[in-house]
Design a protein around this motif. Structure first.
Motif, PDB file in Angstrom:
ATOM      1  N   ILE A  17       0.854  -1.186   0.000  1.00 14.08           N
ATOM      2  CA  ILE A  17       0.000   0.000   0.000  1.00 14.08           C
ATOM      3  C   ILE A  17       0.891   1.237   0.000  1.00 14.08           C
ATOM      4  N   VAL A  18       0.667   2.148  -0.956  1.00 20.22           N
ATOM      5  CA  VAL A  18       1.425   3.400  -1.018  1.00 20.22           C
ATOM      6  C   VAL A  18       0.748   4.429  -0.113  1.00 20.22           C
ATOM      7  N   TYR A  19      -0.551   4.652  -0.326  1.00 22.07           N
ATOM      8  CA  TYR A  19      -1.297   5.559   0.544  1.00 22.07           C
ATOM      9  C   TYR A  19      -2.778   5.236   0.484  1.00 22.07           C
ATOM     10  N   ARG A  70       7.599   4.375   3.556  1.00 18.62           N
ATOM     11  CA  ARG A  70       8.581   3.855   2.589  1.00 18.62           C
ATOM     12  C   ARG A  70       8.518   4.578   1.247  1.00 18.62           C
ATOM     13  N   TYR A  71       7.375   5.156   0.922  1.00 18.92           N
ATOM     14  CA  TYR A  71       7.178   5.776  -0.385  1.00 18.92           C
ATOM     15  C   TYR A  71       7.311   7.298  -0.358  1.00 18.92           C
ATOM     16  N   ILE A  72       7.640   7.888   0.784  1.00 19.50           N
ATOM     17  CA  ILE A  72       7.819   9.341   0.857  1.00 19.50           C
ATOM     18  C   ILE A  72       9.218   9.686   0.364  1.00 19.50           C
ATOM     19  N   GLU A  73       9.262  10.545  -0.646  1.00 27.24           N
ATOM     20  CA  GLU A  73      10.541  10.964  -1.216  1.00 27.24           C
ATOM     21  C   GLU A  73      10.975  12.325  -0.689  1.00 27.24           C
ATOM     22  N   ASP A  74      10.015  13.262  -0.549  1.00 25.91           N
ATOM     23  CA  ASP A  74      10.362  14.616  -0.134  1.00 25.91           C
ATOM     24  C   ASP A  74       9.205  15.232   0.637  1.00 25.91           C
ATOM     25  N   LEU A 107       5.789  11.665  -3.358  1.00 21.38           N
ATOM     26  CA  LEU A 107       6.046  10.236  -3.230  1.00 21.38           C
ATOM     27  C   LEU A 107       7.048   9.794  -4.286  1.00 21.38           C
ATOM     28  N   THR A 108       7.567   8.603  -4.127  1.00 29.03           N
ATOM     29  CA  THR A 108       8.598   8.093  -5.032  1.00 29.03           C
ATOM     30  C   THR A 108       8.104   7.973  -6.479  1.00 29.03           C
ATOM     31  N   ASP A 109       6.791   7.866  -6.673  1.00 30.26           N
ATOM     32  CA  ASP A 109       6.259   7.783  -8.038  1.00 30.26           C
ATOM     33  C   ASP A 109       5.919   9.159  -8.617  1.00 30.26           C
ATOM     34  N   GLY A 110       6.229  10.229  -7.858  1.00 28.97           N
ATOM     35  CA  GLY A 110       5.973  11.590  -8.316  1.00 28.97           C
ATOM     36  C   GLY A 110       4.658  12.173  -7.859  1.00 28.97           C
ATOM     37  N   THR A 111       3.815  11.368  -7.235  1.00 29.00           N
ATOM     38  CA  THR A 111       2.526  11.845  -6.732  1.00 29.00           C
ATOM     39  C   THR A 111       2.757  12.906  -5.661  1.00 29.00           C
ATOM     40  N   ILE A 112       1.992  14.000  -5.726  1.00 29.72           N
ATOM     41  CA  ILE A 112       2.041  15.056  -4.720  1.00 29.72           C
ATOM     42  C   ILE A 112       0.761  14.965  -3.899  1.00 29.72           C
TER      43      ILE A 112
END
Length: 96
Positions: free
Chosen positions: A3-5, A53-57, A65-70
């Protein structure tokens, strides 16, 4: 882990999976937060529960998120979110 979010809109939960699959179900984000406690999910907004785990910034008012989702982040949640990320990174790399 997959699960990403989870996004809540009323009582409809939209679960975004890492493989791109989307699951919709009725329920409460609060209940999901309790069920996922201890699995590195963070409440970033009244409508979002995110797998760390999927938070990039972390920005001022949103996260990427790591996939570019804001995703929008609640103003009152930024400090606790950053502290939790630092704690996680410290554990991950053996820093105390």
């Amino acid at each position: 882990r997959d699960i990403v979010y989870i996004e809540s809109s009323g009582h409809l939960l939209t679960i975004q999976m890492a493989d791109g699959k989307i699951i919709k179900q009725y329920g409460s984000l609060k209940v999901m937060e309790e069920e996922l406690s201890g699995h590195r999910f963070l409440r970033i907004h009244k409508s979002y529960l995110v797998n760390q785990r999927y938070i990039e910034d972390v920005g001022r008012q949103e996260i990427r998120l790591t996939d570019g989702t804001i995703l929008e982040m609640g103003r009152d949640r930024r400090k606790a979110l950053i502290q939790e990320i630092y704690r996680y990174e410290g554990e991950k790399y053996g820093v105390k």
